[in-house]
Design a protein around this motif. Structure first.
Motif, PDB file in Angstrom:
ATOM      1  N   THR A  28       0.831  -1.205   0.000  1.00 38.21           N
ATOM      2  CA  THR A  28       0.000   0.000   0.000  1.00 38.21           C
ATOM      3  C   THR A  28       0.865   1.255   0.000  1.00 38.21           C
ATOM      4  OG1 THR A  28      -0.151   0.060   2.418  1.00 38.21           O
ATOM      5  CG2 THR A  28      -1.879  -1.142   1.251  1.00 38.21           C
ATOM      6  N   VAL A  29       0.368   2.257  -0.685  1.00 39.29           N
ATOM      7  CA  VAL A  29       0.940   3.601  -0.691  1.00 39.29           C
ATOM      8  C   VAL A  29      -0.227   4.514  -0.379  1.00 39.29           C
ATOM      9  CG1 VAL A  29       2.056   5.376  -2.114  1.00 39.29           C
ATOM     10  CG2 VAL A  29       2.672   2.961  -2.417  1.00 39.29           C
ATOM     11  N   THR A  30      -0.004   5.526   0.463  1.00 36.02           N
ATOM     12  CA  THR A  30      -1.118   6.395   0.851  1.00 36.02           C
ATOM     13  C   THR A  30      -0.885   7.844   0.435  1.00 36.02           C
ATOM     14  OG1 THR A  30      -0.203   6.788   3.066  1.00 36.02           O
ATOM     15  CG2 THR A  30      -1.730   4.929   2.820  1.00 36.02           C
ATOM     16  N   ALA A  31      -2.002   8.529   0.240  1.00 36.69           N
ATOM     17  CA  ALA A  31      -2.003   9.956  -0.106  1.00 36.69           C
ATOM     18  C   ALA A  31      -3.108  10.619   0.702  1.00 36.69           C
ATOM     19  CB  ALA A  31      -2.252  10.140  -1.593  1.00 36.69           C
ATOM     20  N   GLN A  32      -2.889  11.884   1.097  1.00 39.15           N
ATOM     21  CA  GLN A  32      -3.874  12.565   1.933  1.00 39.15           C
ATOM     22  C   GLN A  32      -4.917  13.344   1.151  1.00 39.15           C
ATOM     23  OE1 GLN A  32      -1.581  14.914   4.604  1.00 39.15           O
ATOM     24  NE2 GLN A  32      -0.765  16.253   3.025  1.00 39.15           N
ATOM     25  N   ASP A  33      -4.792  13.402  -0.156  1.00 37.13           N
ATOM     26  CA  ASP A  33      -5.818  14.028  -0.989  1.00 37.13           C
ATOM     27  C   ASP A  33      -5.614  13.599  -2.439  1.00 37.13           C
ATOM     28  OD1 ASP A  33      -3.996  15.942  -2.349  1.00 37.13           O
ATOM     29  OD2 ASP A  33      -3.944  16.952  -0.408  1.00 37.13           O
ATOM     30  N   GLY A  34      -6.552  13.987  -3.275  1.00 33.13           N
ATOM     31  CA  GLY A  34      -6.494  13.584  -4.676  1.00 33.13           C
ATOM     32  C   GLY A  34      -5.299  14.128  -5.419  1.00 33.13           C
ATOM     33  N   ALA A  35      -4.901  15.356  -5.110  1.00 33.07           N
ATOM     34  CA  ALA A  35      -3.752  15.949  -5.795  1.00 33.07           C
ATOM     35  C   ALA A  35      -2.473  15.173  -5.497  1.00 33.07           C
ATOM     36  CB  ALA A  35      -3.601  17.413  -5.392  1.00 33.07           C
ATOM     37  N   GLU A  36      -2.289  14.806  -4.228  1.00 34.13           N
ATOM     38  CA  GLU A  36      -1.108  14.022  -3.866  1.00 34.13           C
ATOM     39  C   GLU A  36      -1.160  12.638  -4.525  1.00 34.13           C
ATOM     40  OE1 GLU A  36       1.454  12.459  -0.009  1.00 34.13           O
ATOM     41  OE2 GLU A  36      -0.594  13.153   0.323  1.00 34.13           O
ATOM     42  N   ALA A  37      -2.330  12.026  -4.552  1.00 36.52           N
ATOM     43  CA  ALA A  37      -2.478  10.713  -5.188  1.00 36.52           C
ATOM     44  C   ALA A  37      -2.157  10.788  -6.672  1.00 36.52           C
ATOM     45  CB  ALA A  37      -3.894  10.191  -4.980  1.00 36.52           C
ATOM     46  N   LEU A  38      -2.625  11.830  -7.347  1.00 35.62           N
ATOM     47  CA  LEU A  38      -2.348  11.987  -8.776  1.00 35.62           C
ATOM     48  C   LEU A  38      -0.854  12.200  -9.017  1.00 35.62           C
ATOM     49  CD1 LEU A  38      -3.741  11.951 -11.499  1.00 35.62           C
ATOM     50  CD2 LEU A  38      -4.075  14.419 -11.288  1.00 35.62           C
ATOM     51  N   GLU A  39      -0.208  12.943  -8.111  1.00 32.11           N
ATOM     52  CA  GLU A  39       1.244  13.144  -8.217  1.00 32.11           C
ATOM     53  C   GLU A  39       1.979  11.806  -8.065  1.00 32.11           C
ATOM     54  OE1 GLU A  39       4.125  13.153  -5.920  1.00 32.11           O
ATOM     55  OE2 GLU A  39       5.241  13.892  -7.609  1.00 32.11           O
ATOM     56  N   ILE A  40       1.546  10.981  -7.123  1.00 37.60           N
ATOM     57  CA  ILE A  40       2.164   9.664  -6.918  1.00 37.60           C
ATOM     58  C   ILE A  40       1.930   8.789  -8.151  1.00 37.60           C
ATOM     59  CG2 ILE A  40       2.024   7.516  -5.581  1.00 37.60           C
ATOM     60  CD1 ILE A  40       1.372   9.346  -3.101  1.00 37.60           C
ATOM     61  N   LEU A  41       0.715   8.782  -8.668  1.00 41.33           N
ATOM     62  CA  LEU A  41       0.420   8.003  -9.879  1.00 41.33           C
ATOM     63  C   LEU A  41       1.319   8.419 -11.043  1.00 41.33           C
ATOM     64  CD1 LEU A  41      -3.476   7.810  -9.957  1.00 41.33           C
ATOM     65  CD2 LEU A  41      -1.909   5.874  -9.954  1.00 41.33           C
ATOM     66  N   SER A  42       1.472   9.720 -11.221  1.00 41.51           N
ATOM     67  CA  SER A  42       2.304  10.226 -12.314  1.00 41.51           C
ATOM     68  C   SER A  42       3.763   9.867 -12.113  1.00 41.51           C
ATOM     69  CB  SER A  42       2.154  11.737 -12.448  1.00 41.51           C
ATOM     70  OG  SER A  42       0.829  12.066 -12.778  1.00 41.51           O
ATOM     71  N   ARG A  43       4.243  10.064 -10.894  1.00 40.83           N
ATOM     72  CA  ARG A  43       5.646   9.777 -10.580  1.00 40.83           C
ATOM     73  C   ARG A  43       5.973   8.294 -10.780  1.00 40.83           C
ATOM     74  NH1 ARG A  43       6.090  11.415  -5.162  1.00 40.83           N
ATOM     75  NH2 ARG A  43       5.648   9.306  -4.507  1.00 40.83           N
ATOM     76  N   GLU A  44       5.014   7.435 -10.460  1.00 43.40           N
ATOM     77  CA  GLU A  44       5.241   5.991 -10.556  1.00 43.40           C
ATOM     78  C   GLU A  44       4.634   5.405 -11.826  1.00 43.40           C
ATOM     79  OE1 GLU A  44       5.150   3.690  -7.086  1.00 43.40           O
ATOM     80  OE2 GLU A  44       5.621   5.380  -5.785  1.00 43.40           O
ATOM     81  N   ASP A  45       4.331   6.260 -12.787  1.00 45.43           N
ATOM     82  CA  ASP A  45       3.826   5.874 -14.102  1.00 45.43           C
ATOM     83  C   ASP A  45       2.617   4.938 -14.027  1.00 45.43           C
ATOM     84  OD1 ASP A  45       3.908   6.219 -16.850  1.00 45.43           O
ATOM     85  OD2 ASP A  45       5.147   4.435 -17.157  1.00 45.43           O
ATOM     86  N   GLY A  46       1.755   5.183 -13.037  1.00 51.33           N
ATOM     87  CA  GLY A  46       0.522   4.424 -12.924  1.00 51.33           C
ATOM     88  C   GLY A  46       0.698   2.963 -12.536  1.00 51.33           C
ATOM     89  N   GLU A  47       1.834   2.625 -11.973  1.00 48.02           N
ATOM     90  CA  GLU A  47       2.138   1.226 -11.648  1.00 48.02           C
ATOM     91  C   GLU A  47       1.436   0.758 -10.372  1.00 48.02           C
ATOM     92  OE1 GLU A  47       3.818  -1.105 -13.498  1.00 48.02           O
ATOM     93  OE2 GLU A  47       3.686   0.431 -15.042  1.00 48.02           O
ATOM     94  N   PHE A  48       0.134   0.846 -10.374  1.00 48.87           N
ATOM     95  CA  PHE A  48      -0.707   0.371  -9.281  1.00 48.87           C
ATOM     96  C   PHE A  48      -1.793  -0.503  -9.873  1.00 48.87           C
ATOM     97  CE2 PHE A  48       1.215   4.136  -7.506  1.00 48.87           C
ATOM     98  CZ  PHE A  48       1.499   3.754  -6.200  1.00 48.87           C
ATOM     99  N   ASP A  49      -2.210  -1.496  -9.109  1.00 49.87           N
ATOM    100  CA  ASP A  49      -3.289  -2.368  -9.554  1.00 49.87           C
ATOM    101  C   ASP A  49      -4.651  -1.777  -9.212  1.00 49.87           C
ATOM    102  OD1 ASP A  49      -1.727  -4.819 -10.448  1.00 49.87           O
ATOM    103  OD2 ASP A  49      -0.916  -4.456  -8.445  1.00 49.87           O
ATOM    104  N   LEU A  50      -4.679  -1.000  -8.113  1.00 52.37           N
ATOM    105  CA  LEU A  50      -5.954  -0.463  -7.634  1.00 52.37           C
ATOM    106  C   LEU A  50      -5.755   0.918  -7.037  1.00 52.37           C
ATOM    107  CD1 LEU A  50      -9.008  -0.992  -6.876  1.00 52.37           C
ATOM    108  CD2 LEU A  50      -8.154  -1.905  -4.709  1.00 52.37           C
ATOM    109  N   LEU A  51      -6.682   1.803  -7.354  1.00 50.87           N
ATOM    110  CA  LEU A  51      -6.776   3.106  -6.708  1.00 50.87           C
ATOM    111  C   LEU A  51      -8.014   3.058  -5.837  1.00 50.87           C
ATOM    112  CD1 LEU A  51      -6.206   6.125  -6.239  1.00 50.87           C
ATOM    113  CD2 LEU A  51      -7.498   6.590  -8.348  1.00 50.87           C
ATOM    114  N   LEU A  52      -7.809   3.200  -4.535  1.00 58.40           N
ATOM    115  CA  LEU A  52      -8.903   3.200  -3.561  1.00 58.40           C
ATOM    116  C   LEU A  52      -8.988   4.608  -3.005  1.00 58.40           C
ATOM    117  CD1 LEU A  52     -10.977   1.726  -1.806  1.00 58.40           C
ATOM    118  CD2 LEU A  52      -9.102   0.976  -0.348  1.00 58.40           C
TER     119      LEU A  52
END
Length: 124
Positions: A28-52
């Motif tokens: 798991t990786v956590t973000a405190q808001d949508g902007a931070e989550a989008l930054e993490i997704l971009s930085r990690e090139d979307g390499e997640f199986d699920l966005l919760l």
């Protein structure tokens, strides 16, 4: 091991969900808001199986996050969380991009089941 990005503005909820999901061996990786989550997704090139993601958050809400994630990373499965009926109604228009909406409050068993179902649908 599936990778799951959790976005929620409530520290206690983020921690609870991350611990519950980790019980099933998920990273798991956590973000405190949508902007931070989008930054993490971009930085990690979307390499997640699920966005919760929670729907109601400051800066960028979960619906805006889901729309951006689905557009930029179409392979990611999206699961929404909300404690508000009107937010659930807003999310009903997202059935094409979101697997489901889980209603808060939920039990550890409920969130683990919802995540397992979402991940299974992705593989199917």
């Amino acid at each position: 091991m599936p990778r799951i990005l959790i976005a929620d503005d409530e520290d206690a909820m983020r921690t609870l969900v991350a611990r519950a999901i980790a019980m099933d061996g998920h990273e798991t990786v956590t973000a405190q808001d949508g902007a931070e989550a989008l930054e993490i997704l971009s930085r990690e090139d979307g390499e997640f199986d699920l966005l919760l993601t929670d729907i109601q958050m400051p800066i960028m809400d979960g619906i805006a996050l889901a729309l951006s994630a689905a557009r930029d990373f179409p392979r990611i499965c999206i699961l929404l969380m909300t404690g508000f009926a009107h937010q659930r109604e807003r999310a009903s228009n997202l059935s094409a991009i979101a697997h489901d909406v889980i209603t808060k409050p939920f039990s550890v068993a409920d969130i683990r089941t919802a995540v397992a179902d979402a991940l299974a649908s992705r593989r199917g």
